[in-house]
Design a protein around this motif. Structure first.
Motif, PDB file in Angstrom:
ATOM      1  N   ASP A   1       3.615   1.609  -1.300  1.00 30.30           N
ATOM      2  CA  ASP A   1       4.507   2.166  -3.125  1.00 30.30           C
ATOM      3  C   ASP A   1       3.939   2.305  -3.515  1.00 30.30           C
ATOM      4  O   ASP A   1       4.332   3.054  -4.940  1.00 30.30           O
ATOM      5  CB  ASP A   1       4.976   0.810  -2.499  1.00 30.30           C
ATOM      6  CG  ASP A   1       5.924   0.152  -1.895  1.00 30.30           C
ATOM      7  OD1 ASP A   1       6.876   1.060  -1.631  1.00 30.30           O
ATOM      8  OD2 ASP A   1       6.877  -1.134  -1.878  1.00 30.30           O
ATOM      9  N   THR A   2       1.978   2.164  -3.400  1.00 29.21           N
ATOM     10  CA  THR A   2       1.104   1.857  -5.064  1.00 29.21           C
ATOM     11  C   THR A   2       0.366   3.278  -4.787  1.00 29.21           C
ATOM     12  O   THR A   2      -0.087   3.810  -5.115  1.00 29.21           O
ATOM     13  CB  THR A   2       0.545   0.855  -5.164  1.00 29.21           C
ATOM     14  OG1 THR A   2      -0.228   0.589  -3.683  1.00 29.21           O
ATOM     15  CG2 THR A   2       1.554  -0.264  -5.582  1.00 29.21           C
ATOM     16  N   GLU A   3       0.043   3.849  -3.079  1.00 30.24           N
ATOM     17  CA  GLU A   3      -1.130   4.431  -2.814  1.00 30.24           C
ATOM     18  C   GLU A   3      -1.320   6.476  -1.900  1.00 30.24           C
ATOM     19  O   GLU A   3       0.265   5.768  -1.061  1.00 30.24           O
ATOM     20  CB  GLU A   3      -2.127   3.981  -1.707  1.00 30.24           C
ATOM     21  CG  GLU A   3      -3.097   2.745  -2.647  1.00 30.24           C
ATOM     22  CD  GLU A   3      -3.898   1.638  -1.408  1.00 30.24           C
ATOM     23  OE1 GLU A   3      -4.469   2.540  -0.456  1.00 30.24           O
ATOM     24  OE2 GLU A   3      -4.342   0.403  -1.177  1.00 30.24           O
ATOM     25  N   GLU A   4      -0.731   7.231  -3.190  1.00 30.10           N
ATOM     26  CA  GLU A   4      -0.418   7.881  -2.836  1.00 30.10           C
ATOM     27  C   GLU A   4      -0.877   8.610  -1.492  1.00 30.10           C
ATOM     28  O   GLU A   4      -0.446   9.058  -0.010  1.00 30.10           O
ATOM     29  CB  GLU A   4      -0.239   9.221  -4.226  1.00 30.10           C
ATOM     30  CG  GLU A   4       0.688  10.164  -3.204  1.00 30.10           C
ATOM     31  CD  GLU A   4       2.176   9.460  -3.397  1.00 30.10           C
ATOM     32  OE1 GLU A   4       2.453  10.642  -2.925  1.00 30.10           O
ATOM     33  OE2 GLU A   4       2.556   8.714  -3.730  1.00 30.10           O
ATOM     34  N   GLU A   5      -2.233   8.933  -1.303  1.00 30.40           N
ATOM     35  CA  GLU A   5      -2.699   9.039   0.162  1.00 30.40           C
ATOM     36  C   GLU A   5      -1.998   8.436   1.213  1.00 30.40           C
ATOM     37  O   GLU A   5      -1.850   8.772   2.315  1.00 30.40           O
ATOM     38  CB  GLU A   5      -4.345   8.730   0.246  1.00 30.40           C
ATOM     39  CG  GLU A   5      -5.449   9.562   0.774  1.00 30.40           C
ATOM     40  CD  GLU A   5      -4.737  11.185   0.295  1.00 30.40           C
ATOM     41  OE1 GLU A   5      -4.698  11.108   1.753  1.00 30.40           O
ATOM     42  OE2 GLU A   5      -4.539  11.993  -1.050  1.00 30.40           O
TER      43      GLU A   5
ATOM     44  N   LYS B   1       0.379   6.612   1.317  1.00 34.68           N
ATOM     45  CA  LYS B   1       1.941   6.637   2.296  1.00 34.68           C
ATOM     46  C   LYS B   1       1.860   8.293   2.689  1.00 34.68           C
ATOM     47  O   LYS B   1       2.390   8.521   3.704  1.00 34.68           O
ATOM     48  CB  LYS B   1       2.418   6.995   0.630  1.00 34.68           C
ATOM     49  CG  LYS B   1       4.129   6.965   1.016  1.00 34.68           C
ATOM     50  CD  LYS B   1       4.324   7.978  -0.614  1.00 34.68           C
ATOM     51  CE  LYS B   1       6.105   7.176  -0.837  1.00 34.68           C
ATOM     52  NZ  LYS B   1       6.430   7.174  -1.967  1.00 34.68           N
ATOM     53  N   LYS B   2       1.333   8.902   2.317  1.00 32.13           N
ATOM     54  CA  LYS B   2       1.321  10.435   3.687  1.00 32.13           C
ATOM     55  C   LYS B   2       0.478  10.118   4.556  1.00 32.13           C
ATOM     56  O   LYS B   2       1.190  10.827   5.635  1.00 32.13           O
ATOM     57  CB  LYS B   2       0.071  12.023   2.404  1.00 32.13           C
ATOM     58  CG  LYS B   2       0.435  12.419   1.548  1.00 32.13           C
ATOM     59  CD  LYS B   2      -0.591  13.905   0.987  1.00 32.13           C
ATOM     60  CE  LYS B   2      -0.505  13.982  -0.252  1.00 32.13           C
ATOM     61  NZ  LYS B   2      -0.593  14.190  -1.137  1.00 32.13           N
TER      62      LYS B   2
ATOM     63  N   TYR C   1       3.691   8.465   6.700  1.00 32.88           N
ATOM     64  CA  TYR C   1       4.322   9.804   6.862  1.00 32.88           C
ATOM     65  C   TYR C   1       3.599  10.890   8.380  1.00 32.88           C
ATOM     66  O   TYR C   1       4.653  11.110   9.424  1.00 32.88           O
ATOM     67  CB  TYR C   1       4.827  10.559   5.972  1.00 32.88           C
ATOM     68  CG  TYR C   1       6.055  10.131   5.459  1.00 32.88           C
ATOM     69  CD1 TYR C   1       7.049   9.645   5.736  1.00 32.88           C
ATOM     70  CD2 TYR C   1       6.153  10.501   4.162  1.00 32.88           C
ATOM     71  CE1 TYR C   1       8.027   9.185   5.067  1.00 32.88           C
ATOM     72  CE2 TYR C   1       6.634   9.611   3.158  1.00 32.88           C
ATOM     73  CZ  TYR C   1       7.751   8.791   3.369  1.00 32.88           C
ATOM     74  OH  TYR C   1       9.182   8.342   2.683  1.00 32.88           O
TER      75      TYR C   1
ATOM     76  N   ARG D   1       1.160  -1.298   0.031  1.00 36.47           N
ATOM     77  CA  ARG D   1      -0.111  -0.027  -0.508  1.00 36.47           C
ATOM     78  C   ARG D   1       0.705   0.942   0.197  1.00 36.47           C
ATOM     79  O   ARG D   1       0.758   2.126  -0.885  1.00 36.47           O
ATOM     80  CB  ARG D   1      -0.575   0.591   1.203  1.00 36.47           C
ATOM     81  CG  ARG D   1      -1.891  -0.916   0.662  1.00 36.47           C
ATOM     82  CD  ARG D   1      -2.970  -0.739   2.567  1.00 36.47           C
ATOM     83  NE  ARG D   1      -3.439   0.589   2.088  1.00 36.47           N
ATOM     84  CZ  ARG D   1      -4.505   0.539   3.433  1.00 36.47           C
ATOM     85  NH1 ARG D   1      -4.227   0.243   4.588  1.00 36.47           N
ATOM     86  NH2 ARG D   1      -5.358   1.753   2.884  1.00 36.47           N
TER      87      ARG D   1
END
Length: 589
Positions: free
Chosen positions: A210-214, A216-217, A220, A208
């Motif tokens: 590596d593939t889902e921008e949301e 990943k945010k 962080y 997830r």
């Protein structure tokens, strides 16, 4: 126990000083002789001294004369029967029989005691150190086995040992794990989430990330909240750590390993001060927003703060080393970590010396590096599908194979179910540990169940069988512990037969072997010694009757008690050697 080699080195050191008082640091070399005709030990210092004299005094000297000069100055002592000068100046030393006999009696009466040490040292050993949310694999096996054995040796000689498991329990990967936990088990704060397979959970969250921008945010943001100690996030972090911890513990229990957990998270609050200390001393340079430290003689600088203000492995390793030196007051710190980390650790050690945390002449900080585990194809050890081998699967396979081996030998027909189970775990885990420890740790080693379970050659299977056979000699002659103790106190140990003499001397080399390992931390020396002891015992047993029987009736006619005592001394040293290697022998096999 007296370290005979050490005792002889002291005597020869004094003799050389008396014969050549002006020489600075003359060479001192005393080793066991390889052949009986050259005595029991050899001092080979004369040749080295010859070279020194020719360089410094520019005088022609004959090494035989120097050897003669050394011999004349040997102080009176209780251990040397005679010395002879051979060849170009070798000094052959013959030990006194009554001295060897007395040392063996002491061993039998007092048990196997450690060699004397100058002072009790505080030792920190950092080993095993797997990562949370990842399974322990075969790479962790080496660190765990080697580290445990080193601790056992330090503990045996009387050092105060702290066994530390430097878990990877902090860092950015926890952001994605916590974010995934929130999605999958939203009520994790009240209901304990049933994460059975943490490995799969980790892979899902990584996919997830590596593939889902949301996602990943959010991951962080979770890291930031975890680092600011938000209670809900600390709870999520603890939950994940606990799942891993239970899995690790199964392995530590199987291998009989004790560790104190002190992961990277332990040092988080110390990192700010580390950065400040390096800044105040003027060692920090700023490079593209990062704070870096160049260490003289090291090719790669340390990054102690990232451009986003986060800390790195470099910072946490510096914090851990400082804590071990100042709070734990360690005299020796050993890092049992693979050789891939060599440059990194040498840089951390050099930075610690540069800033004045320790003086290498006073405090010993070492990287006990080790090579990788290879498969029988001499490539990195992997499963057929190319994955890393899970440690728990490897241990299960070892148990299965050791039971097959015992059944092949029809041991299941003579042992009780309990004895068979004890033999199975003793052989399985003993063989896995010994296969690792019997190789020089600096080299890569090939993992092969067939080789390690072979009961011929230098393997745990051979040594465990040999030990069980030695222990059975007294049992079959109906001699119990009490009779042996009484004989050890009263009987003289006769060492007239050359094989008795050879075995007696071999037994007494144990302290010098341990001393060598304390110096270089290479445990294969102990394995080589135990193998030599077992084969020397076999020679003795084949040539010297311990128990004499009537040929017709098979009845015991005579028991040669001094030989039974040699059996007992051999078994006692082997048992202590096994204990240091973390191997558990059994009485019946």
């Amino acid at each position: 126990m007296i370290n005979i080699n050490g005792r002889l080195q002291k005597l020869f050191g004094e003799a050389i000083k008396a014969a050549y008082p002006d020489l600075e640091n003359p060479p001192l070399a005393v080793t066991p002789s390889q052949q009986p005709k050259f005595g029991d030990y050899q001092c080979n210092s004369a040749m080295g001294i010859t070279q020194m004299l020719q360089k410094t005094k520019e005088q022609k000297v004959n090494p035989r004369e120097i050897a003669d000069n050394i011999v004349k100055n040997i102080p009176d002592n209780e251990c040397i029967a005679k010395v002879e000068i051979a060849g170009p100046g070798f000094i052959n030393v013959h030990l006194r029989e009554d001295f060897v006999s007395k040392q063996l009696s002491n061993l039998l009466v007092n048990g196997v005691q450690p060699p004397a040490i100058e002072k009790r040292k505080r030792v920190v050993v950092d080993f095993s150190s797997p990562n949370i949310a990842k399974e322990m694999h075969v790479g962790h096996l080496r660190s765990t086995i080697i580290g445990d054995s080193m601790c056992r040796l330090f503990e045996f000689v009387g050092y105060d040992v702290l066994r530390l498991n430097h878990l990877g329990d902090w860092g950015t990967q926890f952001g994605m794990l916590i974010a995934h936990l929130q999605d999958k088990f939203p009520d994790y704060l009240t209901v304990s989430p049933p994460i059975g397979d943490l490995q799969a959970f980790y892979k899902e969250s990584k996919r997830r990330f590596d593939t889902e921008e949301e996602f990943k945010k959010r991951a962080y943001q979770c890291v930031v909240l975890l680092q600011s100690k938000n209670p809900d996030f600390i709870k999520a972090w603890k939950l994940i750590c606990d799942v891993s911890r239970k899995e690790f513990q199964k392995i530590y229990d199987s291998l009989d390993i004790t560790l104190i957990e002190r992961g990277e998270s332990y040092y988080q609050d110390m990192m700010k001060d580390i950065v400040q200390e390096f800044e105040e001393r003027g060692f920090v340079q700023v490079d593209d927003g990062r704070k870096i430290v160049f260490v003289p003689g090291c090719s790669v600088p340390l990054t102690i703060m990232k451009s986003d203000g986060g800390f790195t492995y470099d910072t946490s390793d510096l914090a851990a080393l400082k804590q071990r030196l100042f709070e734990e007051k360690a005299d020796i710190v050993v890092y049992v970590v693979d050789s891939g980390q060599s440059v990194h650790l040498q840089t951390v050690f050099a930075a610690a010396q540069m800033i004045g945390w320790y003086d290498p002449k006073v405090t010993r900080v070492v990287h006990a590096a080790f090579g990788v585990v290879l498969g029988e194809d001499k490539k990195k050890f992997k499963t057929r599908s190319g994955d890393t081998v899970r440690l728990i699967d490897l241990l299960d396979e070892g148990l299965k194979r050791s039971m097959d081996k015992l059944k092949d030998k029809e041991r299941d027909k003579v042992l009780t179910a309990e004895e068979l189970k004890a033999a199975q775990t003793s052989v399985a885990f003993g063989c896995i540990k010994y296969a690792d420890l019997s190789h020089n740790r600096m080299n890569d080693y090939i993992f092969s169940f067939d080789k390690m379970l072979d009961d011929r050659g230098n393997t745990a299977a051979y040594l465990l069988y040999a030990f069980t056979r030695i222990r059975a000699i007294a049992r079959l002659a109906n001699i119990d512990e009490e009779m042996l103790q009484k004989a050890a106190r009263e009987a003289d140990l006769i060492l007239d037969h050359e094989k008795e003499w050879k075995l007696g001397k071999c037994i007494l080399r144990f302290p010098e072997i341990l001393q060598k390992i304390l110096d270089d931390l290479l445990l294969h020396t102990l394995c080589d010694y135990l193998y030599e002891l077992a084969t020397t015992f076999t020679e003795f047993y084949d040539n010297c009757y311990c128990v004499e029987k009537d040929r017709q009736t098979g009845k015991i006619v005579k028991v040669n008690m001094w030989r039974m005592l040699l059996c007992e001394a051999t078994a006692a040293v082997m048992a202590k050697g096994f204990d240091i290697l973390g191997i558990k022998p059994v009485q019946k096999m």
